[in-house]
Motif scaffolding. Structure first.
Motif, PDB file in Angstrom:
ATOM      1  N   PHE A   1     -23.515  27.502  26.404  1.00  0.00           N
ATOM      2  CA  PHE A   1     -21.584  28.141  25.689  1.00  0.00           C
ATOM      3  C   PHE A   1     -21.016  27.886  27.035  1.00  0.00           C
ATOM      4  CE2 PHE A   1     -24.092  31.201  24.201  1.00  0.00           C
ATOM      5  CZ  PHE A   1     -23.223  31.798  22.371  1.00  0.00           C
ATOM      6  N   LYS A   2     -21.674  26.758  28.548  1.00  0.00           N
ATOM      7  CA  LYS A   2     -20.960  26.916  29.343  1.00  0.00           C
ATOM      8  C   LYS A   2     -20.815  24.989  28.825  1.00  0.00           C
ATOM      9  CE  LYS A   2     -22.846  28.872  33.482  1.00  0.00           C
ATOM     10  NZ  LYS A   2     -23.808  28.417  34.972  1.00  0.00           N
ATOM     11  N   SER A   3     -21.342  24.606  28.079  1.00  0.00           N
ATOM     12  CA  SER A   3     -21.217  23.379  27.569  1.00  0.00           C
ATOM     13  C   SER A   3     -19.844  23.138  26.384  1.00  0.00           C
ATOM     14  CB  SER A   3     -22.842  22.413  27.045  1.00  0.00           C
ATOM     15  OG  SER A   3     -22.611  23.064  25.797  1.00  0.00           O
ATOM     16  N   LEU A   4     -19.667  24.066  26.029  1.00  0.00           N
ATOM     17  CA  LEU A   4     -18.328  24.495  24.810  1.00  0.00           C
ATOM     18  C   LEU A   4     -17.220  24.578  25.318  1.00  0.00           C
ATOM     19  CD1 LEU A   4     -19.701  27.324  22.913  1.00  0.00           C
ATOM     20  CD2 LEU A   4     -20.222  24.907  22.398  1.00  0.00           C
TER      21      LEU A   4
ATOM     22  N   LYS B   1      -5.194  35.054  17.515  1.00  0.00           N
ATOM     23  CA  LYS B   1      -6.313  34.493  18.895  1.00  0.00           C
ATOM     24  C   LYS B   1      -8.065  34.885  18.281  1.00  0.00           C
ATOM     25  CE  LYS B   1      -6.934  33.784  23.104  1.00  0.00           C
ATOM     26  NZ  LYS B   1      -6.316  32.921  23.723  1.00  0.00           N
ATOM     27  N   THR B   2      -8.745  34.799  18.172  1.00  0.00           N
ATOM     28  CA  THR B   2     -10.341  35.288  17.411  1.00  0.00           C
ATOM     29  C   THR B   2     -11.393  35.352  18.319  1.00  0.00           C
ATOM     30  OG1 THR B   2     -10.191  34.486  15.536  1.00  0.00           O
ATOM     31  CG2 THR B   2     -12.029  35.387  16.221  1.00  0.00           C
ATOM     32  N   PHE B   3     -11.756  36.366  18.577  1.00  0.00           N
ATOM     33  CA  PHE B   3     -13.317  36.448  20.133  1.00  0.00           C
ATOM     34  C   PHE B   3     -14.869  36.459  18.832  1.00  0.00           C
ATOM     35  CE2 PHE B   3      -9.416  37.859  21.800  1.00  0.00           C
ATOM     36  CZ  PHE B   3      -9.541  37.316  23.237  1.00  0.00           C
ATOM     37  N   VAL B   4     -15.373  35.921  19.394  1.00  0.00           N
ATOM     38  CA  VAL B   4     -16.922  36.382  18.852  1.00  0.00           C
ATOM     39  C   VAL B   4     -17.612  36.409  19.617  1.00  0.00           C
ATOM     40  CG1 VAL B   4     -18.962  35.281  17.281  1.00  0.00           C
ATOM     41  CG2 VAL B   4     -16.817  34.230  17.271  1.00  0.00           C
ATOM     42  N   HIS B   5     -18.572  37.743  19.791  1.00  0.00           N
ATOM     43  CA  HIS B   5     -18.855  39.026  20.661  1.00  0.00           C
ATOM     44  C   HIS B   5     -20.586  38.308  20.563  1.00  0.00           C
ATOM     45  CE1 HIS B   5     -21.708  42.314  21.472  1.00  0.00           C
ATOM     46  NE2 HIS B   5     -21.542  42.251  22.374  1.00  0.00           N
ATOM     47  N   ILE B   6     -21.197  37.616  21.222  1.00  0.00           N
ATOM     48  CA  ILE B   6     -22.390  37.634  21.271  1.00  0.00           C
ATOM     49  C   ILE B   6     -23.356  38.085  21.596  1.00  0.00           C
ATOM     50  CG2 ILE B   6     -24.474  35.693  20.760  1.00  0.00           C
ATOM     51  CD1 ILE B   6     -21.935  34.024  19.979  1.00  0.00           C
ATOM     52  N   GLY B   7     -23.356  39.317  22.091  1.00  0.00           N
ATOM     53  CA  GLY B   7     -24.346  39.911  23.387  1.00  0.00           C
ATOM     54  C   GLY B   7     -26.142  39.830  22.606  1.00  0.00           C
TER      55      GLY B   7
ATOM     56  N   PHE C   1     -34.193  33.146  12.315  1.00  0.00           N
ATOM     57  CA  PHE C   1     -34.009  32.527  11.124  1.00  0.00           C
ATOM     58  C   PHE C   1     -33.856  30.454  11.485  1.00  0.00           C
ATOM     59  CE2 PHE C   1     -33.487  37.084  10.262  1.00  0.00           C
ATOM     60  CZ  PHE C   1     -34.362  37.125   9.205  1.00  0.00           C
ATOM     61  N   ALA C   2     -33.233  31.100  12.469  1.00  0.00           N
ATOM     62  CA  ALA C   2     -32.711  28.941  12.856  1.00  0.00           C
ATOM     63  C   ALA C   2     -32.000  29.099  14.956  1.00  0.00           C
ATOM     64  CB  ALA C   2     -31.345  29.301  11.544  1.00  0.00           C
ATOM     65  N   ASN C   3     -32.322  28.367  14.711  1.00  0.00           N
ATOM     66  CA  ASN C   3     -31.925  28.311  16.179  1.00  0.00           C
ATOM     67  C   ASN C   3     -30.928  28.727  16.653  1.00  0.00           C
ATOM     68  OD1 ASN C   3     -30.132  26.151  18.510  1.00  0.00           O
ATOM     69  ND2 ASN C   3     -32.682  25.706  18.693  1.00  0.00           N
ATOM     70  N   PHE C   4     -30.614  29.480  17.431  1.00  0.00           N
ATOM     71  CA  PHE C   4     -29.090  29.867  18.243  1.00  0.00           C
ATOM     72  C   PHE C   4     -28.160  28.651  17.891  1.00  0.00           C
ATOM     73  CE2 PHE C   4     -30.729  28.498  22.098  1.00  0.00           C
ATOM     74  CZ  PHE C   4     -29.021  28.311  22.934  1.00  0.00           C
ATOM     75  N   ARG C   5     -28.198  27.713  18.443  1.00  0.00           N
ATOM     76  CA  ARG C   5     -26.778  26.391  18.726  1.00  0.00           C
ATOM     77  C   ARG C   5     -26.269  26.262  17.217  1.00  0.00           C
ATOM     78  NH1 ARG C   5     -31.093  24.369  21.665  1.00  0.00           N
ATOM     79  NH2 ARG C   5     -30.690  24.135  24.282  1.00  0.00           N
TER      80      ARG C   5
ATOM     81  N   CYS D   1     -11.891  29.707  18.000  1.00  0.00           N
ATOM     82  CA  CYS D   1     -12.692  30.601  18.798  1.00  0.00           C
ATOM     83  C   CYS D   1     -12.834  31.082  20.543  1.00  0.00           C
ATOM     84  CB  CYS D   1     -13.731  31.378  17.587  1.00  0.00           C
ATOM     85  SG  CYS D   1     -15.244  30.828  18.200  1.00  0.00           S
ATOM     86  N   GLU D   2     -12.897  31.804  20.664  1.00  0.00           N
ATOM     87  CA  GLU D   2     -13.127  31.760  22.724  1.00  0.00           C
ATOM     88  C   GLU D   2     -14.712  33.597  21.707  1.00  0.00           C
ATOM     89  OE1 GLU D   2     -10.708  33.243  25.387  1.00  0.00           O
ATOM     90  OE2 GLU D   2      -9.091  31.776  24.219  1.00  0.00           O
ATOM     91  N   PHE D   3     -15.607  33.031  23.021  1.00  0.00           N
ATOM     92  CA  PHE D   3     -16.818  33.231  22.466  1.00  0.00           C
ATOM     93  C   PHE D   3     -16.605  34.717  24.064  1.00  0.00           C
ATOM     94  CE2 PHE D   3     -18.062  29.295  20.497  1.00  0.00           C
ATOM     95  CZ  PHE D   3     -18.228  30.119  19.789  1.00  0.00           C
TER      96      PHE D   3
END
Length: 164
Positions: A161-164, A2-8, A88-92, A105-107
């Motif tokens: 993020f809701k759409s993922l 399991k991999t989590f990606v923290h995006i604060g 630098f680039a669109n967050f999407r 992964c889970e965000f």
């Protein structure tokens, strides 16, 4: 694994969480630790992965090497608040690159009240520019801070993020 990606979002306690993740022996931390006092970044994270995801290079082969650092015995957490921004680039596009390497992964997305965020950015700006006296209104209207004001418009990011 399991991999989590923290995006604060910036100014949403990301640095505090990154220090907690790094110090916790149950977590395999593959993120960035910022030292705001010295304006330095740690070398704990996989530079190739973060540079690729931030759209600073296109070396996906090098970026995928981060998978070798995953742990079967710990919680894997990748953390980078720059994934949330659009400097630098669109967050999407950044998140798409994360998903390309970690499709399962889970965000973990951390946000802060927009008005508190704006005041915190203002205070951060004033601390960094000690000789400048700038009111909150002046700060918001300053052309150099438009990106920061855009960052507190979370709606499009939340919906993504809701759409993922």
């Amino acid at each position: 694994m399991k991999t989590f990606v923290h995006i604060g979002a910036p100014k949403a306690a990301s640095s505090s969480l990154q220090h907690f993740f790094h110090e916790n022996n149950k977590i395999n931390f593959l993120g960035i630790i910022r030292d705001h006092d010295d304006n330095k970044f740690s070398n704990l994270y996989n530079a190739d992965f973060h540079q690729y995801c931030r759209h600073k290079n296109n070396l996906i082969g090098n970026a995928k090497k981060i998978k070798k650092k995953l742990s079967k015995n710990k919680i894997n957490i990748i953390s980078d608040e720059d994934f949330f921004t659009s400097l630098f680039a669109n967050f999407r596009k950044k998140i798409d690159r994360v998903i390309k390497i970690f499709p399962n992964c889970e965000f973990i997305v951390v946000l802060r009240d927009p008005s508190e965020t704006l005041m915190s950015w203002h205070n951060f700006y004033i601390r960094g520019n000690k000789n400048i006296q700038l009111s909150l209104k002046g700060y918001v209207n300053d052309k150099k801070t438009k990106l920061i004001v855009d960052l507190i418009n979370y709606e499009k990011r939340i919906n993504y993020f809701k759409s993922l």
